[in-house]
Motif scaffolding. Structure first.
Motif, PDB file in Angstrom:
ATOM      1  N   MET A 153     -33.981 -48.442 -35.568  1.00 29.55           N
ATOM      2  CA  MET A 153     -35.061 -47.760 -34.823  1.00 29.55           C
ATOM      3  C   MET A 153     -35.570 -46.520 -35.560  1.00 29.55           C
ATOM      4  O   MET A 153     -35.961 -45.532 -34.921  1.00 29.55           O
ATOM      5  N   SER A 154     -35.541 -46.549 -36.877  1.00 32.43           N
ATOM      6  CA  SER A 154     -35.896 -45.320 -37.616  1.00 32.43           C
ATOM      7  C   SER A 154     -36.420 -45.661 -39.010  1.00 32.43           C
ATOM      8  O   SER A 154     -36.833 -46.786 -39.276  1.00 32.43           O
ATOM      9  N   HIS A 183     -36.281 -39.465 -33.929  1.00 37.08           N
ATOM     10  CA  HIS A 183     -36.675 -40.855 -33.653  1.00 37.08           C
ATOM     11  C   HIS A 183     -37.829 -40.880 -32.659  1.00 37.08           C
ATOM     12  O   HIS A 183     -37.927 -40.001 -31.795  1.00 37.08           O
ATOM     13  N   ASN A 190     -29.547 -45.208 -42.690  1.00 31.22           N
ATOM     14  CA  ASN A 190     -29.548 -45.496 -41.253  1.00 31.22           C
ATOM     15  C   ASN A 190     -28.395 -46.422 -40.907  1.00 31.22           C
ATOM     16  O   ASN A 190     -27.770 -47.019 -41.789  1.00 31.22           O
ATOM     17  N   ALA A 191     -28.140 -46.514 -39.610  1.00 33.58           N
ATOM     18  CA  ALA A 191     -27.249 -47.537 -39.068  1.00 33.58           C
ATOM     19  C   ALA A 191     -28.153 -48.687 -38.614  1.00 33.58           C
ATOM     20  O   ALA A 191     -29.247 -48.447 -38.108  1.00 33.58           O
ATOM     21  N   ARG A 242     -31.708 -36.992 -37.844  1.00 34.80           N
ATOM     22  CA  ARG A 242     -33.155 -37.202 -37.952  1.00 34.80           C
ATOM     23  C   ARG A 242     -33.780 -37.264 -36.565  1.00 34.80           C
ATOM     24  O   ARG A 242     -33.087 -37.223 -35.556  1.00 34.80           O
ATOM     25  N   SER A 264     -27.464 -42.143 -38.178  1.00 32.81           N
ATOM     26  CA  SER A 264     -26.431 -41.958 -37.145  1.00 32.81           C
ATOM     27  C   SER A 264     -25.030 -42.068 -37.710  1.00 32.81           C
ATOM     28  O   SER A 264     -24.695 -43.057 -38.363  1.00 32.81           O
ATOM     29  N   GLN A 266     -24.190 -48.188 -28.357  1.00 33.63           N
ATOM     30  CA  GLN A 266     -24.396 -47.079 -29.289  1.00 33.63           C
ATOM     31  C   GLN A 266     -23.057 -46.476 -29.710  1.00 33.63           C
ATOM     32  O   GLN A 266     -22.914 -46.002 -30.834  1.00 33.63           O
ATOM     33  N   HIS A 274     -26.235 -37.065 -34.393  1.00 36.32           N
ATOM     34  CA  HIS A 274     -27.155 -36.343 -35.278  1.00 36.32           C
ATOM     35  C   HIS A 274     -26.983 -34.842 -35.022  1.00 36.32           C
ATOM     36  O   HIS A 274     -27.395 -34.331 -33.975  1.00 36.32           O
TER      37      HIS A 274
HETATM   38  O1  LIG Z   1     -31.009 -42.736 -37.330  1.00 37.91           O
HETATM   39  P1  LIG Z   1     -30.455 -44.115 -37.191  1.00 37.91           P
HETATM   40  O2  LIG Z   1     -31.473 -45.168 -37.471  1.00 37.91           O
HETATM   41  O3  LIG Z   1     -29.187 -44.324 -37.978  1.00 37.91           O
HETATM   42  O4  LIG Z   1     -30.091 -44.228 -35.632  1.00 37.91           O
HETATM   43  C1  LIG Z   1     -29.303 -45.210 -34.994  1.00 37.91           C
HETATM   44  C2  LIG Z   1     -29.596 -46.617 -35.378  1.00 37.91           C
HETATM   45  C3  LIG Z   1     -30.750 -47.004 -34.485  1.00 37.91           C
HETATM   46  O5  LIG Z   1     -31.964 -46.569 -35.066  1.00 37.91           O
HETATM   47  C4  LIG Z   1     -30.453 -46.247 -33.233  1.00 37.91           C
HETATM   48  C5  LIG Z   1     -29.689 -47.070 -32.239  1.00 37.91           C
HETATM   49  O6  LIG Z   1     -28.440 -47.461 -32.735  1.00 37.91           O
HETATM   50  O7  LIG Z   1     -29.635 -45.135 -33.616  1.00 37.91           O
END
Ligand SMILES: O=P(O)(O)O[C@@H]1C[C@H](O)[C@@H](CO)O1
Length: 287
Positions: free
Chosen positions: A219-220, A86, A115-116, A84, A33, A257, A64
């Motif tokens: 979450m990824s 999820h 990832n974040a 990506r 993200s 978010q 994304h």
């Molecule tokens: O794809 P990522 O993992 O960076 O997505 C972000 C981080 C968490 O998985 C989710 C909620 O913030 O979005």
């Protein structure tokens, strides 16, 4: 398994891409993200919206872009996922990991995941970069695993070992690059935990994860790492720490978010610098 994806679907997608780009990447990068800007640094780009690529799911998560970008980064041919998939978007884990097997068929040998993430380690600061040493797969412990179902031996073994999924030499190289770039105060190494989301953690869940030894939660990432490791790719992972996870009922910090995206966009530069340097060193004796 109802919607397990067969070999021909991966192959069809790989053939489609190979017939449309001259690039033959050995490195794939998955941008988390707010981190998709990295793809813009690729030279001689061939870019494909996910919606055009046979078999690719649609990208719905904020931050994304949903494009696959081929190009040259620091002299190396790379393919970059600008966004990506999820589990929380409603995709099956087979769909979440679909691109990774396509990369394997394209000849990719090294997967870089980003990832974040929120931090549970008290010493971490917002904006820090965590080199992923290992992971805890909460959905996996509950039986949600992209390797479930009949195993296709063309990709890898039925019971893959996962104890050394994150390549030791690449982790060491990233540490050394952190020192060389004079950013080691902002570089950590730790354990990433995947939760299913989409809700952020309760206070009790956050305390549980901290007791389990989790340094950063998101979450990824873990599904893609499982599939890459299963098919013999080297894996390297970085988390950008976008927030501290609230651990106390009196804690006034409430993560959103919007905050995750704002911090990742603002701090993504350091992460991009490490990845670009790492890619430049790939193939040398240390990597
Ligand atoms: O794809 P990522 O993992 O960076 O997505 C972000 C981080 C968490 O998985 C989710 C909620 O913030 O979005």
């Amino acid at each position: 398994m109802q919607d397990q994806i067969c070999y021909d679907n991966y192959k069809n997608s790989a053939d489609w891409l190979q017939s449309r780009t001259k690039h033959r990447p050995k490195v794939a990068i998955i941008c988390g993200s707010g981190l998709g800007h990295l793809a813009n640094a690729l030279e001689s780009q061939d870019a494909f919206p996910y919606s055009d690529i046979p078999g690719f799911p649609h990208c719905t998560a904020p931050g994304h872009a949903g494009r696959l970008v081929f190009g040259v980064l620091r002299g190396k041919s790379c393919v970059c996922m600008q966004g990506r998939f999820h589990m929380f978007e409603g995709h099956s884990l087979y769909k979440v990991t679909f691109p990774v097997r396509v990369f394997k068929l394209l000849g990719v040998e090294t997967l870089i995941v980003t990832n974040a993430a929120g931090s549970l380690a008290s010493s971490y600061k917002t904006g820090d970069i965590m080199i992923i040493r290992d992971h805890i797969n909460i959905p996996g412990l509950g039986g949600f695993n992209p390797l479930n179902g009949p195993n296709d031996e063309r990709f890898g073994p039925r019971f893959p070992v996962m104890g050394a999924a994150y390549d030791k030499d690449l982790r060491r190289l990233a540490w050394d690059l952190g020192k060389k770039l004079a950013i080691s105060d902002h570089v950590q190494e730790g354990v990433y935990c995947m939760v299913g989301g989409p809700n952020f953690e309760t206070i009790a869940e956050a305390r549980l994860l901290q007791r389990l030894g989790v340094d950063a939660v998101g979450m990824s990432t873990v599904p893609e790492v499982l599939i890459a490791s299963h098919c013999g790719m080297k894996v390297f992972g970085l988390s950008l720490i976008t927030n501290k996870v609230a651990m106390d009922y009196e804690d006034q910090q409430v993560v959103t978010q919007e905050e995750v995206l704002a911090v990742s966009r603002k701090k993504s530069h350091t992460l991009q610098t490490i990845i670009m340097e790492l890619v430049a060193h790939l193939g040398s004796s240390t990597a």
